[in-house]
Design a protein around this motif. Sequence first.
Motif, PDB file in Angstrom:
ATOM      1  N   LEU A 196       0.829  -1.197   0.000  1.00 26.03           N
ATOM      2  CA  LEU A 196       0.000   0.000   0.000  1.00 26.03           C
ATOM      3  C   LEU A 196       0.864   1.247   0.000  1.00 26.03           C
ATOM      4  N   GLY A 197       0.271   2.328  -0.451  1.00 29.33           N
ATOM      5  CA  GLY A 197       0.939   3.622  -0.400  1.00 29.33           C
ATOM      6  C   GLY A 197       0.400   4.439   0.755  1.00 29.33           C
ATOM      7  N   TYR A 198       1.178   5.408   1.181  1.00 30.20           N
ATOM      8  CA  TYR A 198       0.737   6.302   2.255  1.00 30.20           C
ATOM      9  C   TYR A 198      -0.569   6.985   1.885  1.00 30.20           C
ATOM     10  N   ASP A 199      -0.703   7.358   0.615  1.00 32.12           N
ATOM     11  CA  ASP A 199      -1.917   8.051   0.184  1.00 32.12           C
ATOM     12  C   ASP A 199      -3.156   7.181   0.349  1.00 32.12           C
ATOM     13  N   GLU A 200      -3.022   5.894   0.101  1.00 32.09           N
ATOM     14  CA  GLU A 200      -4.169   4.987   0.261  1.00 32.09           C
ATOM     15  C   GLU A 200      -4.574   4.870   1.730  1.00 32.09           C
ATOM     16  N   VAL A 201      -3.595   4.747   2.605  1.00 29.76           N
ATOM     17  CA  VAL A 201      -3.879   4.640   4.031  1.00 29.76           C
ATOM     18  C   VAL A 201      -4.513   5.931   4.548  1.00 29.76           C
ATOM     19  N   SER A 202      -4.089   7.065   4.016  1.00 32.71           N
ATOM     20  CA  SER A 202      -4.602   8.351   4.494  1.00 32.71           C
ATOM     21  C   SER A 202      -6.109   8.510   4.272  1.00 32.71           C
ATOM     22  N   CYS A 242     -10.768   3.143  10.214  1.00 33.45           N
ATOM     23  CA  CYS A 242      -9.577   3.700  10.857  1.00 33.45           C
ATOM     24  C   CYS A 242      -8.367   2.792  10.634  1.00 33.45           C
ATOM     25  N   TRP A 243      -7.427   3.294   9.822  1.00 32.40           N
ATOM     26  CA  TRP A 243      -6.184   2.588   9.577  1.00 32.40           C
ATOM     27  C   TRP A 243      -5.029   3.417  10.121  1.00 32.40           C
ATOM     28  N   VAL A 244      -3.996   2.736  10.566  1.00 32.66           N
ATOM     29  CA  VAL A 244      -2.773   3.404  10.998  1.00 32.66           C
ATOM     30  C   VAL A 244      -1.569   2.667  10.406  1.00 32.66           C
ATOM     31  N   ILE A 245      -0.469   3.386  10.319  1.00 35.54           N
ATOM     32  CA  ILE A 245       0.792   2.794   9.871  1.00 35.54           C
ATOM     33  C   ILE A 245       1.702   2.698  11.091  1.00 35.54           C
ATOM     34  N   ILE A 246       2.222   1.499  11.306  1.00 31.65           N
ATOM     35  CA  ILE A 246       3.180   1.281  12.387  1.00 31.65           C
ATOM     36  C   ILE A 246       4.325   0.461  11.825  1.00 31.65           C
ATOM     37  N   LEU A 278      -7.790   7.487  16.756  1.00 35.24           N
ATOM     38  CA  LEU A 278      -8.379   8.379  15.764  1.00 35.24           C
ATOM     39  C   LEU A 278      -7.460   9.553  15.431  1.00 35.24           C
ATOM     40  N   GLU A 279      -6.687  10.005  16.408  1.00 32.78           N
ATOM     41  CA  GLU A 279      -5.715  11.070  16.139  1.00 32.78           C
ATOM     42  C   GLU A 279      -4.659  10.613  15.144  1.00 32.78           C
ATOM     43  N   ALA A 280      -4.370   9.329  15.138  1.00 33.52           N
ATOM     44  CA  ALA A 280      -3.352   8.778  14.250  1.00 33.52           C
ATOM     45  C   ALA A 280      -3.954   8.170  12.990  1.00 33.52           C
ATOM     46  N   ALA A 281      -5.264   8.223  12.860  1.00 31.29           N
ATOM     47  CA  ALA A 281      -5.953   7.589  11.729  1.00 31.29           C
ATOM     48  C   ALA A 281      -5.437   8.117  10.396  1.00 31.29           C
ATOM     49  N   GLY A 282      -5.103   7.183   9.524  1.00 33.25           N
ATOM     50  CA  GLY A 282      -4.630   7.534   8.192  1.00 33.25           C
ATOM     51  C   GLY A 282      -3.197   8.017   8.146  1.00 33.25           C
ATOM     52  N   LYS A 283      -2.484   7.911   9.256  1.00 29.92           N
ATOM     53  CA  LYS A 283      -1.126   8.451   9.335  1.00 29.92           C
ATOM     54  C   LYS A 283      -0.135   7.396   9.822  1.00 29.92           C
ATOM     55  N   ASP A 284       1.131   7.786   9.775  1.00 32.27           N
ATOM     56  CA  ASP A 284       2.188   6.952  10.333  1.00 32.27           C
ATOM     57  C   ASP A 284       2.244   7.216  11.834  1.00 32.27           C
ATOM     58  N   ALA A 285       1.912   6.212  12.623  1.00 35.26           N
ATOM     59  CA  ALA A 285       1.882   6.342  14.086  1.00 35.26           C
ATOM     60  C   ALA A 285       3.007   5.553  14.742  1.00 35.26           C
ATOM     61  N   SER A 286       4.046   5.267  13.991  1.00 30.89           N
ATOM     62  CA  SER A 286       5.158   4.459  14.506  1.00 30.89           C
ATOM     63  C   SER A 286       5.785   5.082  15.747  1.00 30.89           C
ATOM     64  N   VAL A 338      -3.130  -5.166   7.409  1.00 29.04           N
ATOM     65  CA  VAL A 338      -3.742  -4.994   6.094  1.00 29.04           C
ATOM     66  C   VAL A 338      -2.708  -5.195   4.991  1.00 29.04           C
ATOM     67  N   GLY A 339      -1.511  -4.626   5.180  1.00 34.42           N
ATOM     68  CA  GLY A 339      -0.487  -4.765   4.153  1.00 34.42           C
ATOM     69  C   GLY A 339       0.778  -4.002   4.495  1.00 34.42           C
ATOM     70  N   GLU A 340       1.776  -4.216   3.673  1.00 29.67           N
ATOM     71  CA  GLU A 340       3.063  -3.522   3.821  1.00 29.67           C
ATOM     72  C   GLU A 340       2.952  -2.142   3.182  1.00 29.67           C
ATOM     73  N   ILE A 341       3.757  -1.219   3.664  1.00 28.67           N
ATOM     74  CA  ILE A 341       3.776   0.128   3.110  1.00 28.67           C
ATOM     75  C   ILE A 341       4.977   0.283   2.182  1.00 28.67           C
ATOM     76  N   ASP A 342       4.718   0.816   1.003  1.00 35.94           N
ATOM     77  CA  ASP A 342       5.787   1.120   0.057  1.00 35.94           C
ATOM     78  C   ASP A 342       6.468   2.401   0.531  1.00 35.94           C
ATOM     79  N   PRO A 343       7.728   2.312   0.992  1.00 36.42           N
ATOM     80  CA  PRO A 343       8.393   3.493   1.550  1.00 36.42           C
ATOM     81  C   PRO A 343       8.579   4.628   0.538  1.00 36.42           C
ATOM     82  N   SER A 344       8.587   4.297  -0.748  1.00 42.49           N
ATOM     83  CA  SER A 344       8.780   5.342  -1.759  1.00 42.49           C
ATOM     84  C   SER A 344       7.563   6.256  -1.884  1.00 42.49           C
ATOM     85  N   THR A 345       6.436   5.869  -1.262  1.00 43.02           N
ATOM     86  CA  THR A 345       5.228   6.693  -1.346  1.00 43.02           C
ATOM     87  C   THR A 345       5.101   7.661  -0.185  1.00 43.02           C
ATOM     88  N   LYS A 346       6.079   7.647   0.721  1.00 40.59           N
ATOM     89  CA  LYS A 346       6.014   8.538   1.883  1.00 40.59           C
ATOM     90  C   LYS A 346       6.042   9.982   1.404  1.00 40.59           C
TER      91      LYS A 346
END
Length: 140
Positions: A8-14, A22-26, A48-56, A77-85
Motif C-alpha cells: 500500500l501507499g501512504y496516500d491509500e492509508v490516508s 480507521c487505519w494506521v501505519i506502524i 483516531l488522532e493517528a488515523a490515516g497516518k504513520d503512528a510508529s 492490512v499490508g506492507e507500506i511502500d516506503p517510496s510513497t512517503k
Amino acid sequence: MGADDKVLGYDEVSLHNTSKDCWVIINAKAYDVTNFLDDHPGGGDVLLEAAGKDASEEFENAGHGSAARLMLDEYFVGEIDPSTKPSPKPAATAHLLSKEPKDDNAKSSGLLVKLLQFLLILGLAAGIHFFTKSSSKFEL
C-alpha cells in the motif's frame, strides 16, 4: 512477503481516517484498527488522532509490550511502500526560516531573550568598569 500480501501507499492509508474506517501505519505496515477503537486501553481517540497516518513514533513512545505487538497481526492490512512517503510540505517548515516569531508566546520569548541579553551586557560592562577602577587603587 507472500503472494497474498498487499503493498500500500501512504496516500491509500490516508483515506482511512474516520471512526468507521480507521487505519494506521506502524513500522511500515498498515493496520485496520476500526474494530479495536472501543477496546484500546488508551481510548479510541488516541487511535483516531493517528488515523490515516504513520503512528510508529507514537506507538513506540507509548511503550507497547509484546502483547500489543502480537495483537497487531490480527489487524494487519499490508506492507507500506516506503517510496510513497510524502515529503514534508514547505509551508510546514516555512516558519522555521522566518525571522518573525510564529505566535504571541514566541514573540514574548524573543523579547525576554533580548532583555536578558541586554542585562547581561550591562552587567558585564558594570563589572569591567568596577574591576578597572578597583584595580587601579592597588597599583604602586
